[in-house]
Design an enzyme around this catalytic site. Structure first.
Site, PDB file in Angstrom:
ATOM      1  N   ASP A 156       0.233 -15.572  30.819  1.00  0.00           N
ATOM      2  CA  ASP A 156       0.599 -14.871  32.053  1.00  0.00           C
ATOM      3  C   ASP A 156      -0.126 -13.523  32.150  1.00  0.00           C
ATOM      4  O   ASP A 156      -0.585 -12.983  31.140  1.00  0.00           O
ATOM      5  CB  ASP A 156       2.118 -14.663  32.039  1.00  0.00           C
ATOM      6  CG  ASP A 156       2.693 -14.507  33.434  1.00  0.00           C
ATOM      7  OD1 ASP A 156       1.931 -14.347  34.395  1.00  0.00           O
ATOM      8  OD2 ASP A 156       3.943 -14.545  33.547  1.00  0.00           O
ATOM      9  N   ASP A 196       6.190 -15.977  42.333  1.00  0.00           N
ATOM     10  CA  ASP A 196       7.405 -16.444  41.677  1.00  0.00           C
ATOM     11  C   ASP A 196       8.423 -16.931  42.713  1.00  0.00           C
ATOM     12  O   ASP A 196       8.571 -16.323  43.764  1.00  0.00           O
ATOM     13  CB  ASP A 196       8.058 -15.293  40.898  1.00  0.00           C
ATOM     14  CG  ASP A 196       7.239 -14.871  39.688  1.00  0.00           C
ATOM     15  OD1 ASP A 196       6.058 -15.230  39.613  1.00  0.00           O
ATOM     16  OD2 ASP A 196       7.804 -14.184  38.823  1.00  0.00           O
TER      17      ASP A 196
HETATM   18  C1  9PG Z   1       8.012 -12.979  33.170  1.00  0.00           C
HETATM   19  C2  9PG Z   1       7.580 -13.507  34.517  1.00  0.00           C
HETATM   20  C3  9PG Z   1       7.671 -15.037  34.605  1.00  0.00           C
HETATM   21  C4  9PG Z   1       7.066 -15.500  35.914  1.00  0.00           C
HETATM   22  C5  9PG Z   1       5.648 -14.990  36.027  1.00  0.00           C
HETATM   23  C6  9PG Z   1       5.635 -13.473  35.927  1.00  0.00           C
HETATM   24  O1  9PG Z   1       5.991  -6.933  38.682  1.00  0.00           O
HETATM   25  N1  9PG Z   1       5.355  -7.928  39.146  1.00  0.00           N
HETATM   26  O2  9PG Z   1       4.546  -7.805  40.073  1.00  0.00           O
HETATM   27  C7  9PG Z   1       5.593  -9.200  38.578  1.00  0.00           C
HETATM   28  C8  9PG Z   1       4.918 -10.311  39.092  1.00  0.00           C
HETATM   29  C9  9PG Z   1       5.166 -11.555  38.550  1.00  0.00           C
HETATM   30  C10 9PG Z   1       6.069 -11.698  37.513  1.00  0.00           C
HETATM   31  C11 9PG Z   1       6.739 -10.604  37.011  1.00  0.00           C
HETATM   32  C12 9PG Z   1       6.500  -9.348  37.544  1.00  0.00           C
HETATM   33  O3  9PG Z   1       6.333 -12.950  37.023  1.00  0.00           O
HETATM   34  O4  9PG Z   1       5.065 -15.402  37.219  1.00  0.00           O
HETATM   35  O5  9PG Z   1       7.065 -16.922  35.975  1.00  0.00           O
HETATM   36  O6  9PG Z   1       6.981 -15.633  33.531  1.00  0.00           O
HETATM   37  O7  9PG Z   1       6.250 -13.074  34.709  1.00  0.00           O
HETATM   38  O8  9PG Z   1       7.919 -11.599  33.110  1.00  0.00           O
END
Ligand code: 9PG
Length: 750
Positions: A400, A461
């Site tokens: 990720d 997500d």
């Molecule tokens: C775990 C998650 C899950 C999820 C992923 C990812 O802050 N943000 O912009 C942000 C974007 C996506 C995100 C988390 C935070 O999700 O897509 O399935 O694994 O990380 O932290």
């Protein structure tokens, strides 16, 4: 319809013209290379195909090759001087906006976001849903080529399709797309004022040393009447060029994230493992998502409050229960607070002031971008992933936030582009986990991952909410945004990798889920119709067991994606169509989505769906209602907010026949393994096979003068119900396998 061959002509003073006699024309196209000699910015313009130009020791050749109904274009660059050159960008083609036979405000432009979560849709140049968030965070995450004059620019990563429904010409679709994506980030840029259409490869100030040479990515230009088809053909071509990895069947599983959001303990995981066994849910992978580690980067430092005995006992329990162990990492980040960063401050990408470059902020903690051109970082990645595979038995890896490896900055290898840096990191992981482990990209720039990942998250997500809660941002977590991207990128499935639409949530509405029944069914229906990865993320140990029927109706995935038929008509496509063909018949499953917040009336016609003219039975899946026969159209009078109506279209038969089954949204595509008609005795024998135990119905059409004599399920006489004249339903509990036989009697004329 076959499109005419493209005609190429050259006017040395102005550039190249490429046109299709019944379609688009690109005029005054040139190639442009931007580079630096020392601190001096320089530009080299190549006005003629197949010509070489030279300046400052930079030799550039613009290559054109006829290919199918289009051209392949690229630029070859060599440093034939004695001084180092630093390459900025190579425009493989730049021209004023093409002529599509209708003004630009009527256009739809396929705008592909650069990473998993980035907004993707066929953007309308007038009245778009798109609003530019314009924040530095948004730019860092979604706009890798942001520049101050971004206003009025539509940038699409790797591929774009221009299309207008207003053209007088038979061919109004033009595709420009890169078909190799390993070495350079590449965008297709359109200026809404018509001044520019550019296919640009980014070389990120990479060093081209004396004697060195390189090639840009290959651009494919083609035209056609059906823009969706152009996109599908592009995906197929890239998959071939890049040797995409396509799994034999998309994985199923359970993921900790969307219920626990990182707070799950080892016991929570074990409780869910038990629930999966108790309910006999056909979920293969158990994915331990974010939260088990103490910091991004410290992957073997396990959070002992949550996993008091470390990872091994949980890993073993998962494997012993016959599941694949999946693990989440964000491998190209080092939290500012991590032991990793403390021990190796020299492993991160640096900016022009030698400060660490921020990859992203992870739930409040800044994470620096690892320099994946550094041999020690690559060795550490191999060591880390090799250990997870060996010591924990992990065979499913979700990697990720991997866009971090492609953040701009200074790297150990000055000749590496951002795309190459990212790809080297993913390659190291693939080497370490082996060829037989499943690699899922997430937060991932799409192009450089092709050929290395097996699966790819292609949307934002999902979320307990339908609309994003904080802001109007097409990249924000929400069910609506997740579904939109998964639909608009459906053409990539099984060409670039297996698409991951993100997790399915089926729990009841309450403090942990705000989706109403229609919204949850939309999520279920769309995921099932898209046929990609299917992971659930509820707390199965406490879920109301009645809700599991929804999950079962999406399992297993068909492996085949429905097509978003109106991708170029609606920014939020409303029409998904899955054609199914089996030796015993063919049928079509349509998902019709109401994105509005209010009830609408929707009419779906056979011609909208592109279904051949004829007489069709229509069945409303969620309502379990037979709607009758049509040769024209179906009207949904009260199409409720965020409701996806799933309609089956099955050709009317003159003899008794299987109409449909209700064990899966795709209505027979997975659970019906055979259906045989025996004219001599008047039987229709349906063989059903599906993992687990589930109640459902098998519906038959029994047209006059036939009538039902009896029904047998696994040899035993079984009741049936007449749901409409000539339509019967047989309810049964399917436990792995069943045979349902309809015995019909021919009455003749009386
Ligand atoms: C775990 C998650 C899950 C999820 C992923 C990812 O802050 N943000 O912009 C942000 C974007 C996506 C995100 C988390 C935070 O999700 O897509 O399935 O694994 O990380 O932290």
């Amino acid at each position: 319809m076959t499109t005419s061959q493209p005609q190429l002509s050259v006017q040395p003073s102005r550039g190249a013209t490429l046109s299709w006699s019944d379609g688009p024309a690109i005029r005054d196209a040139v190639a442009v290379v931007r580079y630096r000699v020392g601190d001096q910015p320089r530009t080299l313009r190549i006005p003629e195909p197949e010509r070489s130009c030279e300046q400052d020791g930079l030799q550039a050749r613009w290559r054109w090759e006829l290919s199918g109904n289009g051209y392949r274009l690229w630029v070859e660059l060599a440093n034939i001087g004695d001084a180092p050159l630093f390459l900025e960008t190579a425009d493989v083609l730049t021209a004023p906006a093409p002529d599509l036979g209708a003004p630009i405000p009527t256009w739809r432009v396929y705008q592909n976001g650069w990473q998993s979560w980035s907004p993707t849709f066929a953007r309308h140049l007038e009245g778009s849903i798109y609003a530019e968030p314009g924040t530095p965070e948004y730019r860092a995450a979604h706009q890798p080529h942001w520049e101050p004059d971004y206003d009025g620019l539509i940038s699409s990563e790797w591929v774009s399709v221009l299309y207008t429904p207003a053209s007088s010409r038979p061919v109004a679709g033009l595709l420009g797309g890169f078909i190799t994506t390993k070495d350079q980030l590449a965008e297709i840029r359109l200026r809404a004022d018509g001044s520019e259409w550019t296919a640009r490869c980014h070389l990120d100030t990479a060093l081209l040393a004396p004697g060195a040479s390189l090639r840009t990515e290959l651009l494919y230009l083609t035209a056609g009447p059906d823009p969706l088809k152009l996109l599908e053909e592009w995906a197929e071509m890239v998959g071939r060029e890049m040797e995409a990895r396509i799994p034999a069947a998309p994985p199923t599983g359970w993921c900790t994230w969307y219920y626990f959001y990182g707070e799950n303990t080892a016991d929570d995981v074990l409780d869910n493992l038990t629930a999966i066994a108790t309910y006999r849910l056909p979920l293969d992978v158990i994915l331990l998502d974010d939260g088990y580690q103490t910091a991004i980067g410290d992957w073997f430092s396990i959070h002992t409050d949550k996993f008091p005995d470390g990872m091994e006992p949980v890993a073993q329990a998962i494997r012993d229960a016959g599941h694949k162990l999946g693990i989440w990492t964000a491998p190209f980040g080092a939290a500012a607070t991590s032991q990793l960063f403390a021990a190796h401050p020299d492993w991160v990408v640096r900016d022009e002031h030698s400060e660490p470059v921020l990859g992203w902020v992870h739930w409040g903690v800044p994470c620096y971008a690892l320099d994946t051109t550094h041999p020690e970082v690559l060795a550490w990645l191999e060591e880390t992933f090799g250990r997870m595979r060996r010591e924990w038995g992990v065979t499913f890896f979700k990697i990720d936030f991997i866009f971090a490896a492609a953040r701009p900055g200074r790297r150990h290898d000055p000749a590496a582009t951002r795309a190459q840096a990212l790809r080297r990191g993913v390659e190291a992981i693939r080497r370490a986990i082996g060829d037989d482990a499943f690699l899922l990209g997430c937060g991932a720039p799409l192009g450089p991952c092709i050929g290395l990942v097996d699966g790819m998250r292609i949307g934002t997500d999902v979320d307990p909410n339908w609309h994003p809660i904080f802001r109007y941002d097409l990249s924000a977590a929400s069910t609506e945004n997740a579904l939109r991207n998964s639909i608009t990128r459906a053409p990539f499935h099984n060409h670039l990798w297996a698409n991951d639409p993100d997790c399915l949530l089926v729990r009841q509405r309450g403090p942990d889920l705000d989706l109403v029944l229609n919204e949850m069914r939309s999520l279920t229906a769309v995921i099932a119709l898209l046929g990609g990865l299917t992971l659930n993320s509820d707390h199965l140990a406490i879920i109301r067991p009645g809700r599991l029927k929804y999950l079962r109706q999406a399992l297993p995935p068909t492996g085949v994606s429905a097509r978003p038929l109106d991708l170029f008509t609606h920014e939020l496509p409303r029409l998904l169509l899955l054609p199914v063909e089996r030796p015993w018949g063919r049928w079509w499953v349509a998902g019709v989505i109401n994105w509005e917040d209010h009830t609408v009336e929707t009419t779906v016609s056979l011609s909208d769906l592109g279904i051949p003219p004829g007489l069709y039975h229509v069945y409303n899946y969620w309502r379990r209602r037979y709607l009758g026969v049509t040769d024209d159209a179906v009207t949904i009078r009260r199409h409720q907010p965020h409701e996806t109506v799933v309609l089956l279209f099955k050709p009317v038969s003159e003899r008794p026949d299987l109409l449909t089954t209700t064990f899966h949204v795709c209505q027979g595509a997975v659970e019906v393994t055979d259906c045989a008609w025996d004219e001599s005795v008047g039987t229709v024998r349906v063989t059903l096979s599906k993992a687990g135990r589930q109640f459902g119905e098998v519906l038959f059409s029994v047209p006059a003068p036939w009538e039902v004599a009896e029904v047998r399920v696994d040899g035993e006489r079984h009741p049936w119900a007449v749901v409409a004249p000539g339509i019967i339903s047989v309810g049964l509990t399917l436990d792995e396998r069943s045979e349902v036989t309809l015995f019909a009697r021919y009455r003749g004329e009386e």
